[in-house]
Scaffold this active site. Structure first.
Site, PDB file in Angstrom:
ATOM      1  N   HIS A 108      -5.098  -2.979   7.232  1.00 42.26           N
ATOM      2  CA  HIS A 108      -5.026  -3.269   5.804  1.00 42.26           C
ATOM      3  C   HIS A 108      -6.437  -3.621   5.343  1.00 42.26           C
ATOM      4  CE1 HIS A 108      -3.237  -4.563   2.040  1.00 42.26           C
ATOM      5  NE2 HIS A 108      -4.025  -5.613   2.090  1.00 42.26           N
ATOM      6  N   ASP A 167       0.837  -1.205   0.000  1.00 38.38           N
ATOM      7  CA  ASP A 167       0.000   0.000   0.000  1.00 38.38           C
ATOM      8  C   ASP A 167       0.873   1.258   0.000  1.00 38.38           C
ATOM      9  OD1 ASP A 167      -2.536  -1.425   0.235  1.00 38.38           O
ATOM     10  OD2 ASP A 167      -1.809  -1.980   2.206  1.00 38.38           O
TER      11      ASP A 167
END
Lengths: 408, 408
Positions: free
Chosen positions: B271, B243
């Site tokens: 997440h 990410d």
């Protein structure tokens, strides 16, 4: 390339052959002269020239076919971190949305292949069917933030994608469908490689290096070469390195040594069941294999079969073909062409070159007969694709099915 | 790990939090002290000691669970090429037959991660269902002839595979089936990570570094940590690097700069769709992002969504999940833990550490509210797996579906 010409390597052979143009299987040593680095040659020179006029970082310029963040233009010479780098190398890859490429592209981008100071432009060739997947590949390359990867372009027209390519890694090929004759496969893939050869001839760097991976790779390479007369024939290679690596591993396993002790491994002939992994010339710890492995029956009967069946066994176990190790072998092949070969060792490639041809190759009847058989097959394949190489009408009289297991 | 503790990084935050044990999201700088290289520490010392007694090359010794050519034993100290190498590092990988591992293992073996003088032993954990595929992976590793790859073992029992592991890269996790509740997924995967935590606690190196990749990775990492009380909590990390990399790329794209100009990127929180890519602290060419990208609406509305949707878009385009770039981000995460962080930069990881915590982190209401939301979710997940962390009875009161698109 397609047929085997043993004129150089077989000097000690029991039956020397006369040279035959354009059809050569080579054992090579890469000379220790940096001046023959070919496509990379120009890079340092350009690097020392004045910086090219480029758009400032704040004003990105879209390049034709470029993808996402790679459309931005920079001046590598103006940046402290990158100013000592070589000039960008253009690497074209066909079949770029496939699994082999999915491994290979990230290796190219990481610097593993061309080194930590070689920025790279990837030119990805896909098909209409795969263009969405190709975008996905480009997105993953973006997300990987590789500092050396400076350009990524995608497209489906080889005349656009191959522009200025200094390397062309031709991986894409049609797989054989159920019931398809080998001659039909040769023709379908031959068309692809004829077109790509023409495109390379028109738009690629005049010294582009071509590695043909898509099968049948030897004959595809021949077709590609014949359709690119303006590019030196020596620049075309058919990938034999995966078989070479597999053969080294099997000899190591049998001898109970680590694979880095095996050298001078050759794969003669076609990439098919007639291929000849050469245990006569190979060495283990610098000694001939036959002195180390006394089991001649294993060498003559099992060794070759094991190497040839490896792909098939892998598909059985893993459920897909061996994309990762194929990509590794392409990396090995490129490195062998770029870097000097370790003293005393050699590597093999299907090609036609002015590299330093290895001369001290041993030959015996066992090896000779098998090489002749593979040569006959390559010549038959060559006749079968004559319409694609500009050598008249094709006549297909192929021997039985010699596709390697696991290569459908 | 599971919940966010901002005590350190949020010093300039409008509402500082009190520390909460075992639940920390970190912004880290890796100090420039080679003495904290942890599991790699012992290597040079051992290397200088007398060579261990090993079997001669001619008499290979089979090791438990070893595979093929990797069962041979060598003395790296006796070989000119390898005698200056560090001692072998043991790296365990779960989900080793999956696609992420299929990229990662070859990167580990190539030296890309730990360097060109670090020989490596790979310990591959699969399941009964995947053991054949795992053999296929080991075969491809054989065929790749990586000089640094000295041992490969495969197995399905974490108590065997994790033995002496100095790194544990926990990639394997059950995917969510159709109609499965997130709480059910947490429970199923929680069981796996509880077992693997116990195994690490029993048999791994006392200083093993653990990177949890399998989702939901934050809570899986918490469960793993809680089941491994003998291993320092600071050694457990949940992978947020993919990410982070994606966020950097999107900021670069919007600003029209190359991605190497983006630094100080943080992913706060879970997440999941509540994750918070932090554009307040991130910098472009050393300047705050908000000074470079004036489009606040894009930053506040589009940026985060684009980062979060990236995996889903990739699946749409490419037809599979982003294995290659995930593997790259694992490589990045390991390197950040091993190597000093570039001056002025930082990286983020879900963990609990005595690394050099970054103190000068900015905070505003926008960022704060979103982090709090993600923290609430992590705390809810923590309560939902209390039976797996030894903290009493589970109580599942999860918010709506926050699975990231493309992570099924």
């Amino acid at each position: 390339m397609a047929a085997i010409d043993l004129s150089s390597p077989a000097r000690s052979s029991p039956a020397p052959l006369s040279p035959r143009r354009g059809s050569l299987h080579l054992l090579l040593r890469r000379p220790r002269r940096p001046s023959v680095r070919c496509s990379l040659d120009a890079a340092p020179k350009q690097a020392q020239g004045p910086p090219a006029a480029v758009a400032a970082e704040e004003a990105p310029t879209a390049r034709k076919e470029c993808y996402g963040v790679f459309c931005t233009t920079y001046d590598l010479r103006a940046d402290e971190k990158t100013k000592s780098w070589k000039s960008l190398v253009n690497v074209a890859v066909s079949g770029a949305a496939g699994m082999i490429s999915n491994h290979l592209l990230f290796k190219l981008a990481s610097g593993e292949v061309f080194g930590p100071d070689q920025p790279i432009a990837l030119k990805l060739l896909g098909s209409e069917r795969s263009i969405q997947a190709l975008e996905g590949v480009a997105m993953e390359l973006e997300d990987s933030l590789y500092p050396l990867l400076r350009e990524v372009s995608i497209g489906i027209d080889p005349y656009v994608v191959f522009e200025d390519a200094e390397w062309a890694l031709l991986i894409g090929a049609k797989p054989r469908g159920p019931g398809m004759e080998r001659s039909a496969l040769l023709d379908i893939n031959g068309q692809i490689f004829a077109e790509q050869g023409k495109a390379l001839n028109s738009v690629a760097s005049r010294n582009v290096k071509v590695i043909v991976v898509g099968n049948p790779c030897n004959t595809n390479a021949l077709i590609c070469l014949k359709n690119a007369p303006n590019i030196p024939a020596k620049n075309f290679h058919a990938l034999t390195r995966l078989d070479e690596n597999r053969a080294k591993c099997q000899l190591a396993l049998k001898a109970g040594v680590f694979y880095d002790k095996v050298s001078n491994m050759t794969i003669w002939g076609n990439h098919s069941t007639t291929q000849v992994p050469d245990f006569l010339n190979a060495k283990i710890n610098g000694r001939p294999v036959k002195e180390v492995i006394k089991d001649t029956k294993w060498l003559e009967d099992e060794f070759t079969k094991t190497v040839q069946k490896r792909g098939g066994v892998l598909i059985q176990k893993w459920g897909r073909s061996s994309a990762a190790s194929t990509a590794v072998s392409i990396v090995d092949a490129i490195r062998s062409l770029v870097n000097p070969t370790p003293e005393g060792d050699w590597f093999s490639t299907g090609g036609d070159g002015d590299y330093e041809l290895v001369k001290d190759v041993a030959m015996d009847d066992f090896l000779w007969e098998r090489i002749k058989k593979s040569e006959a097959e390559l010549l038959a394949e060559k006749r079968c694709v004559a319409h694609l190489t500009g050598e008249g009408n094709a006549f297909c009289d192929l021997p039985g099915d010699t596709m390697l297991p696991g290569e459908m």
